[in-house]
Design a protein around this motif. Structure first.
Motif, mmCIF file in Angstrom:
data_model
loop_
_atom_site.group_PDB
_atom_site.id
_atom_site.type_symbol
_atom_site.label_atom_id
_atom_site.label_comp_id
_atom_site.label_asym_id
_atom_site.label_seq_id
_atom_site.Cartn_x
_atom_site.Cartn_y
_atom_site.Cartn_z
ATOM 1 N N ILE A 188 0.957 -1.264 0.009
ATOM 2 C CA ILE A 188 -0.075 -0.049 -0.026
ATOM 3 C C ILE A 188 0.884 1.333 0.038
ATOM 4 C CG2 ILE A 188 -1.565 1.264 1.533
ATOM 5 C CD1 ILE A 188 -2.972 -1.313 2.234
ATOM 6 N N GLN A 189 1.886 1.316 0.890
ATOM 7 C CA GLN A 189 2.720 2.388 0.947
ATOM 8 C C GLN A 189 3.641 2.768 -0.352
ATOM 9 O OE1 GLN A 189 5.189 1.529 4.338
ATOM 10 N NE2 GLN A 189 3.710 2.188 5.850
ATOM 11 N N ALA A 190 4.029 1.607 -1.200
ATOM 12 C CA ALA A 190 4.647 1.777 -2.240
ATOM 13 C C ALA A 190 3.756 2.280 -3.534
ATOM 14 C CB ALA A 190 5.280 0.422 -2.794
ATOM 15 N N GLU A 191 2.439 1.661 -3.525
ATOM 16 C CA GLU A 191 1.478 2.254 -4.543
ATOM 17 C C GLU A 191 1.098 3.615 -4.300
ATOM 18 O OE1 GLU A 191 -2.270 0.135 -4.505
ATOM 19 O OE2 GLU A 191 -1.247 -1.856 -5.479
ATOM 20 N N GLU A 192 0.999 4.060 -3.091
ATOM 21 C CA GLU A 192 0.413 5.374 -2.484
ATOM 22 C C GLU A 192 1.461 6.196 -3.061
ATOM 23 O OE1 GLU A 192 -1.209 5.944 1.294
ATOM 24 O OE2 GLU A 192 -2.858 5.001 0.566
ATOM 25 N N ALA A 193 2.958 6.163 -2.750
ATOM 26 C CA ALA A 193 4.177 6.948 -3.361
ATOM 27 C C ALA A 193 4.079 6.930 -4.563
ATOM 28 C CB ALA A 193 5.272 6.203 -2.612
ATOM 29 N N LEU A 194 4.118 6.003 -5.414
ATOM 30 C CA LEU A 194 3.914 6.131 -6.711
ATOM 31 C C LEU A 194 2.899 7.184 -7.308
ATOM 32 C CD1 LEU A 194 5.341 5.015 -9.495
ATOM 33 C CD2 LEU A 194 3.895 3.133 -9.425
ATOM 34 N N LEU A 195 1.743 6.976 -6.757
ATOM 35 C CA LEU A 195 0.403 7.804 -7.360
ATOM 36 C C LEU A 195 0.575 9.167 -6.845
ATOM 37 C CD1 LEU A 195 -2.098 5.207 -6.416
ATOM 38 C CD2 LEU A 195 -1.747 6.047 -8.726
ATOM 39 N N ARG A 196 1.605 9.363 -5.835
ATOM 40 C CA ARG A 196 1.909 10.777 -5.254
ATOM 41 C C ARG A 196 2.775 11.366 -6.236
ATOM 42 N NH1 ARG A 196 1.351 8.764 0.174
ATOM 43 N NH2 ARG A 196 -0.142 10.181 1.231
ATOM 44 N N THR A 197 3.412 10.555 -6.727
ATOM 45 C CA THR A 197 4.466 10.996 -7.894
ATOM 46 C C THR A 197 3.962 11.222 -9.172
ATOM 47 O OG1 THR A 197 5.222 9.275 -8.647
ATOM 48 C CG2 THR A 197 6.562 10.159 -6.699
ATOM 49 N N GLU A 198 2.762 10.644 -9.687
ATOM 50 C CA GLU A 198 1.918 10.818 -10.777
ATOM 51 C C GLU A 198 0.969 11.901 -10.662
ATOM 52 O OE1 GLU A 198 1.104 9.585 -14.609
ATOM 53 O OE2 GLU A 198 2.836 9.253 -13.587
ATOM 54 N N PHE A 199 0.366 12.072 -9.705
ATOM 55 C CA PHE A 199 -0.757 12.930 -9.486
ATOM 56 C C PHE A 199 -0.703 14.019 -8.610
ATOM 57 C CE2 PHE A 199 -2.760 8.646 -10.830
ATOM 58 C CZ PHE A 199 -3.229 9.064 -12.073
ATOM 59 N N GLY A 200 0.410 13.910 -7.785
ATOM 60 C CA GLY A 200 0.751 15.173 -7.066
ATOM 61 C C GLY A 200 -0.181 15.841 -6.053
ATOM 62 N N GLU A 201 -0.688 16.842 -6.212
ATOM 63 C CA GLU A 201 -1.693 17.587 -5.180
ATOM 64 C C GLU A 201 -3.062 16.910 -5.206
ATOM 65 O OE1 GLU A 201 -1.659 21.821 -5.733
ATOM 66 O OE2 GLU A 201 0.390 22.035 -4.907
ATOM 67 N N GLU A 202 -3.587 16.432 -6.395
ATOM 68 C CA GLU A 202 -4.751 15.780 -6.692
ATOM 69 C C GLU A 202 -4.718 14.590 -5.728
ATOM 70 O OE1 GLU A 202 -7.670 13.685 -10.054
ATOM 71 O OE2 GLU A 202 -5.431 14.521 -10.640
ATOM 72 N N TYR A 203 -3.866 13.726 -5.746
ATOM 73 C CA TYR A 203 -3.692 12.754 -4.948
ATOM 74 C C TYR A 203 -3.547 12.815 -3.522
ATOM 75 C CZ TYR A 203 -2.982 7.888 -3.402
ATOM 76 O OH TYR A 203 -3.149 6.644 -2.742
ATOM 77 N N GLU A 204 -2.906 13.783 -3.043
ATOM 78 C CA GLU A 204 -2.712 14.584 -1.838
ATOM 79 C C GLU A 204 -4.090 14.731 -1.088
ATOM 80 O OE1 GLU A 204 -0.571 14.052 0.139
ATOM 81 O OE2 GLU A 204 1.193 14.213 -0.773
ATOM 82 N N ALA A 205 -5.007 15.591 -1.869
ATOM 83 C CA ALA A 205 -6.374 16.182 -1.427
ATOM 84 C C ALA A 205 -7.182 14.736 -1.361
ATOM 85 C CB ALA A 205 -6.808 16.997 -2.515
ATOM 86 N N TYR A 206 -7.124 13.779 -2.233
ATOM 87 C CA TYR A 206 -7.714 12.605 -2.204
ATOM 88 C C TYR A 206 -7.300 11.818 -1.045
ATOM 89 C CZ TYR A 206 -9.262 7.741 -3.419
ATOM 90 O OH TYR A 206 -9.659 6.689 -3.367
#
Length: 218
Positions: A188-206
């Motif tokens: 889960i942590q690896a997936e979320e780290a990768l999604l943060r690099t891809e979607f940035g602030e949009e993912y942080e808000a999510y």
């Protein structure tokens, strides 16, 4: 890996999983003499049949975090043990508890968890990969069940695993579920780290408005 090979692998895996459980329980007669285990088998094949209509894959896509691949053999080993040991301890009546009511509860949880695990695969389509990877045309899904939790498939996996253990009244099975948590959380942590690099602030808000696995708790 091609879709046909992925589906073949899933079919072989299902048959092997059931075969280990039958072996652990002492053979076909011993296994299928228990109505809850017959129902468990039917649910297993229904879920496997549904998988034929999904577009999930094992593609590394356009970008993959290969450092997380270590969890795959760990999941594999725990999976093999979970297939055999609960049935085996059920046959020996070692570290077991409850009766038929618990078995039927296990079948119910296995069905609910399996459905929850499959649901995101249908929602994401070919964006769902068995690897931690960004797929071509990857988009962030934030509605439906993803509007409440970010990893519904993993929650489904845990619920189904608990259900499988309870269907065999197995304390060992529950211990194996607990052993699944560390690699699952690492995944889960690896997936979320990768999604943060891809979607940035949009993912942080999510992330700020959703839970990882259990609404309001985690």
């Amino acid at each position: 890996m091609s879709r046909s090979r992925t589906l073949l692998l899933a079919l072989v895996g299902t048959l092997a999983y059931l075969g280990l459980a039958v072996l652990g329980r002492g053979g076909f007669m011993a296994f299928f003499s228990q109505p809850p285990l017959v129902a468990l088998t039917l649910v297993l094949f229904v879920l496997s049949g549904l998988a034929l209509f999904t577009r999930g894959n094992l593609s590394s896509g356009v970008r993959e975090d290969r450092r997380n691949r270590w969890v795959l053999p760990v999941f594999g080993i725990i999976g093999l043990l979970s297939a055999f040991l609960p049935a085996y301890t059920d046959r020996l009546d070692v570290w077991t508890f409850g009766g038929d009511g618990l078995r039927w509860l296990g079948v119910f949880l296995f069905a609910v968890g399996g459905a929850l695990r499959m649901w995101p695969v249908f929602v994401l389509g070919n964006r769902f990969s068995g690897l931690v990877a960004i797929q071509p045309g990857h988009e962030l899904v934030t509605d439906g069940i993803y509007g409440m939790i970010r990893h519904p498939s993993y929650l489904g996996l845990m619920v189904a695993s608990i259900g499988w253990a309870l269907a065999f009244r197995s304390g060992v099975g529950l211990a194996l579920v607990a052993l699944t948590l560390p690699p699952l959380l690492a995944r889960i942590q690896a997936e979320e780290a990768l999604l943060r690099t891809e979607f940035g602030e949009e993912y942080e808000a999510y992330c700020a408005r959703t839970s990882r696995l259990i609404p309001g708790l985690y």
